[in-house]
Design an enzyme around this catalytic site. Structure first.
Site, PDB file in Angstrom:
ATOM      1  N   SER A 264     -20.371 -25.421  24.816  1.00  0.00           N
ATOM      2  CA  SER A 264     -20.502 -26.249  26.029  1.00  0.00           C
ATOM      3  C   SER A 264     -21.025 -25.409  27.184  1.00  0.00           C
ATOM      4  O   SER A 264     -20.969 -24.172  27.149  1.00  0.00           O
ATOM      5  CB  SER A 264     -19.140 -26.831  26.423  1.00  0.00           C
ATOM      6  OG  SER A 264     -18.330 -25.815  26.981  1.00  0.00           O
TER       7      SER A 264
ATOM      8  N   TYR B 283       0.423 -35.549  18.254  1.00  0.00           N
ATOM      9  CA  TYR B 283      -0.345 -35.173  19.455  1.00  0.00           C
ATOM     10  C   TYR B 283       0.533 -35.482  20.668  1.00  0.00           C
ATOM     11  O   TYR B 283       0.813 -36.646  20.969  1.00  0.00           O
ATOM     12  CB  TYR B 283      -1.643 -35.971  19.576  1.00  0.00           C
ATOM     13  CG  TYR B 283      -2.718 -35.628  18.552  1.00  0.00           C
ATOM     14  CD1 TYR B 283      -2.631 -34.498  17.746  1.00  0.00           C
ATOM     15  CD2 TYR B 283      -3.837 -36.432  18.405  1.00  0.00           C
ATOM     16  CE1 TYR B 283      -3.626 -34.194  16.819  1.00  0.00           C
ATOM     17  CE2 TYR B 283      -4.838 -36.134  17.485  1.00  0.00           C
ATOM     18  CZ  TYR B 283      -4.712 -35.013  16.690  1.00  0.00           C
ATOM     19  OH  TYR B 283      -5.697 -34.713  15.783  1.00  0.00           O
TER      20      TYR B 283
ATOM     21  N   GLY C 285     -14.632 -27.102  22.465  1.00  0.00           N
ATOM     22  CA  GLY C 285     -15.139 -26.907  23.817  1.00  0.00           C
ATOM     23  C   GLY C 285     -15.910 -25.607  23.982  1.00  0.00           C
ATOM     24  O   GLY C 285     -16.500 -25.355  25.034  1.00  0.00           O
TER      25      GLY C 285
HETATM   26  N1  LIG Z   1      -8.211 -33.715  11.380  1.00  0.00           N
HETATM   27  C1  LIG Z   1      -7.877 -32.671  12.096  1.00  0.00           C
HETATM   28  O1  LIG Z   1      -7.309 -31.709  11.580  1.00  0.00           O
HETATM   29  C2  LIG Z   1      -8.207 -32.621  13.565  1.00  0.00           C
HETATM   30  C3  LIG Z   1      -8.015 -31.425  14.258  1.00  0.00           C
HETATM   31  C4  LIG Z   1      -8.324 -31.399  15.609  1.00  0.00           C
HETATM   32  C5  LIG Z   1      -8.824 -32.514  16.243  1.00  0.00           C
HETATM   33  N2  LIG Z   1      -8.986 -33.675  15.555  1.00  0.00           N
HETATM   34  C6  LIG Z   1      -9.498 -34.893  16.236  1.00  0.00           C
HETATM   35  O2  LIG Z   1     -10.805 -34.632  16.699  1.00  0.00           O
HETATM   36  C7  LIG Z   1     -10.916 -34.915  18.089  1.00  0.00           C
HETATM   37  C8  LIG Z   1     -11.974 -34.017  18.704  1.00  0.00           C
HETATM   38  O3  LIG Z   1     -11.714 -32.665  18.384  1.00  0.00           O
HETATM   39  P1  LIG Z   1     -11.363 -31.565  19.438  1.00  0.00           P
HETATM   40  O4  LIG Z   1     -10.982 -32.225  20.722  1.00  0.00           O
HETATM   41  O5  LIG Z   1     -10.391 -30.639  18.878  1.00  0.00           O
HETATM   42  O6  LIG Z   1     -12.613 -30.679  19.565  1.00  0.00           O
HETATM   43  P2  LIG Z   1     -14.054 -30.746  20.272  1.00  0.00           P
HETATM   44  O7  LIG Z   1     -14.559 -32.120  20.316  1.00  0.00           O
HETATM   45  O8  LIG Z   1     -14.821 -29.698  19.596  1.00  0.00           O
HETATM   46  O9  LIG Z   1     -13.759 -30.184  21.733  1.00  0.00           O
HETATM   47  C9  LIG Z   1     -13.181 -30.944  22.726  1.00  0.00           C
HETATM   48  C10 LIG Z   1     -13.258 -30.199  24.032  1.00  0.00           C
HETATM   49  O10 LIG Z   1     -14.608 -29.977  24.405  1.00  0.00           O
HETATM   50  C11 LIG Z   1     -14.730 -29.984  25.819  1.00  0.00           C
HETATM   51  N3  LIG Z   1     -15.870 -30.774  26.307  1.00  0.00           N
HETATM   52  C12 LIG Z   1     -16.784 -30.378  27.208  1.00  0.00           C
HETATM   53  N4  LIG Z   1     -17.684 -31.337  27.422  1.00  0.00           N
HETATM   54  C13 LIG Z   1     -17.335 -32.375  26.669  1.00  0.00           C
HETATM   55  C14 LIG Z   1     -17.889 -33.654  26.490  1.00  0.00           C
HETATM   56  N5  LIG Z   1     -18.971 -34.063  27.146  1.00  0.00           N
HETATM   57  N6  LIG Z   1     -17.302 -34.493  25.635  1.00  0.00           N
HETATM   58  C15 LIG Z   1     -16.206 -34.099  24.955  1.00  0.00           C
HETATM   59  N7  LIG Z   1     -15.616 -32.887  25.098  1.00  0.00           N
HETATM   60  C16 LIG Z   1     -16.187 -32.026  25.959  1.00  0.00           C
HETATM   61  C17 LIG Z   1     -13.460 -30.599  26.336  1.00  0.00           C
HETATM   62  O11 LIG Z   1     -12.734 -29.585  26.985  1.00  0.00           O
HETATM   63  P3  LIG Z   1     -11.957 -29.907  28.331  1.00  0.00           P
HETATM   64  O12 LIG Z   1     -11.356 -31.288  28.152  1.00  0.00           O
HETATM   65  O13 LIG Z   1     -10.968 -28.833  28.384  1.00  0.00           O
HETATM   66  O14 LIG Z   1     -12.971 -29.870  29.391  1.00  0.00           O
HETATM   67  C18 LIG Z   1     -12.699 -31.046  25.136  1.00  0.00           C
HETATM   68  O15 LIG Z   1     -11.327 -30.857  25.297  1.00  0.00           O
HETATM   69  C19 LIG Z   1      -9.491 -34.749  18.608  1.00  0.00           C
HETATM   70  O16 LIG Z   1      -9.275 -35.449  19.804  1.00  0.00           O
HETATM   71  C20 LIG Z   1      -8.684 -35.301  17.468  1.00  0.00           C
HETATM   72  O17 LIG Z   1      -8.655 -36.726  17.539  1.00  0.00           O
HETATM   73  C21 LIG Z   1      -8.700 -33.731  14.224  1.00  0.00           C
END
Ligand SMILES: NC(=O)c1ccc[n+]([C@@H]2O[C@H](COP(=O)([O-])OP(=O)(O)OC[C@H]3O[C@@H](n4cnc5c(N)ncnc54)[C@H](OP(=O)(O)O)[C@@H]3O)[C@@H](O)[C@H]2O)c1
Length: 332
Positions: A212, A56, A209
């Site tokens: 949302s 990351y 995201g």
């Molecule tokens: N195991 C795997 O293959 C894998 C893959 C991907 C991710 N992950 C892990 O999962 C975590 C979360 O997944 P993700 O970030 O991809 O997807 P997510 O939680 O579905 O989406 C995150 C995005 O949602 C938006 N958002 C809007 N309101 C929010 C709120 N109140 N709280 C949180 N997010 C909000 C944000 O966009 P903006 O910031 O642009 O506003 C944020 O970047 C990652 O940080 C990582 O640690 C694991």
């Protein structure tokens, strides 16, 4: 918040975590000061699971987490690290390296960047079929025996793989994408994890995201991650946006945001599911935590599921190249 036991005789930790990927630019520019404040806010709110990956931001994310945990905070966090992905300087994914020597080398760098001498949960980001997964997990097992790793995890493997390797190595957690838009794991992966009593760390709760209020306001910026996601391709995006409109009505009736509804729905899926909150700002974290504290009525749950029939979601969760690396999609 209720707790979940990690590992057969392991400790119990709160059933949600902070996912830090977005703090290293995947969704557009991030601010390190606000990112660190968000990590501190998560720990202050009682969360312990902090999820990162050595790829990351190509090390930036681990250094950021390491900075946030300086000054005696390390013990508060339950550090989860993914490893194995190989990227070129242009950011393009070149594949995975899960050879035992590579595993030990990756961890050596992670420990330095995280400013710690152990990682709580260590997992290959994907199962790469060029190396037997038993060899990869054997290397993590050695690191565990030496005290550098406390628990072995997996990410995006199929139910079949999880069952097979669990007979050889103690698997303490499985990371998988799970949301109203991504329910594929309900078929085989989640039942296997439940049978084996392995907690599920759910990522992508907001479908990156998409689920949302920002989608309705046309405020979602693409960034390097979303630009590659089929669900954000223009034709799919408009169909998916229509599903979000339907959810907005239910959220309004309950007086909550769409994000909160998405977290509350995931919370309703079971006590063994640990959602990752992908927040990069404190206000996002606070919003998500409020969602996790909500209990939805049976009527609300059925209205939500009627608004987002799984088959109506347009686009796969990853692009074709990344889909080829998903054991969870290849074999059930
Ligand atoms: N195991 C795997 O293959 C894998 C893959 C991907 C991710 N992950 C892990 O999962 C975590 C979360 O997944 P993700 O970030 O991809 O997807 P997510 O939680 O579905 O989406 C995150 C995005 O949602 C938006 N958002 C809007 N309101 C929010 C709120 N109140 N709280 C949180 N997010 C909000 C944000 O966009 P903006 O910031 O642009 O506003 C944020 O970047 C990652 O940080 C990582 O640690 C694991």
């Amino acid at each position: 918040m209720h707790t979940v036991r990690i590992g057969q005789n392991g400790e119990e930790i709160p059933a949600a975590g902070l996912g830090c990927m977005g703090m290293s630019g995947g969704y557009g520019p991030a601010n390190d000061t606000e990112s660190i404040a968000t990590i501190h806010a998560a720990l202050d709110a009682g969360l312990r699971l902090i999820d990162t990956g050595d790829f990351y931001g190509m090390g930036h994310n681990e250094m950021l987490v390491g900075d946030a945990l300086k000054g005696g905070k390390r013990h508060k966090a339950f550090l989860s690290v993914k490893f194995g992905a190989l990227h070129g300087p242009d950011g393009v994914l070149m594949g995975y390296d899960l050879r035992p020597a590579a595993v030990k080398n990756f961890l050596t760098y992670s420990l330095r960047r995280l400013r710690t001498d152990y990682v709580d949960l260590y997992q290959p980001a994907r199962y790469d079929r060029t190396v037997p997964i038993e060899d990869t997990l054997g290397a993590i097992f050695d690191l565990r025996s030496a005290g550098y790793v406390r628990h072995i995890g997996l990410s995006e493997v199929s139910g079949r793989t999880l069952r097979r390797v669990s007979q050889i190595y103690p698997i303490s957690a499985l990371q998988a994408e799970y949301s109203l838009f991504s329910r594929g794991i309900e078929g085989e992966v989640l039942p296997a994890a439940r049978e084996l009593k392995i907690p599920l760390v759910a990522y992508g709760v907001l479908s990156r995201g998409l689920i949302s209020d920002a989608t309705l306001d046309n405020q979602v910026t693409m960034g390097e991650v979303r630009a590659r996601m089929p669900r954000f391709a223009p034709s799919n995006y408009m169909r998916n946006r229509a599903l979000i409109e339907a959810l907005a009505g239910i959220a309004q009736q309950r007086g909550v945001s769409i994000v909160q509804l998405a977290f509350a729905w995931l919370r309703s899926r079971g006590d063994d599911i640990m959602p990752l909150i992908g927040a990069r700002r404190r206000e996002q974290l606070a919003e998500a935590l409020k969602g996790l504290a909500l209990t939805l009525s049976p009527e609300e749950l059925s209205a939500i599921e009627q608004s987002v029939p799984h088959e109506a979601v347009a686009g796969e969760r990853y692009g074709p190249q990344a889909m080829r690396h998903l054991d969870s999609e290849l074999s059930g």
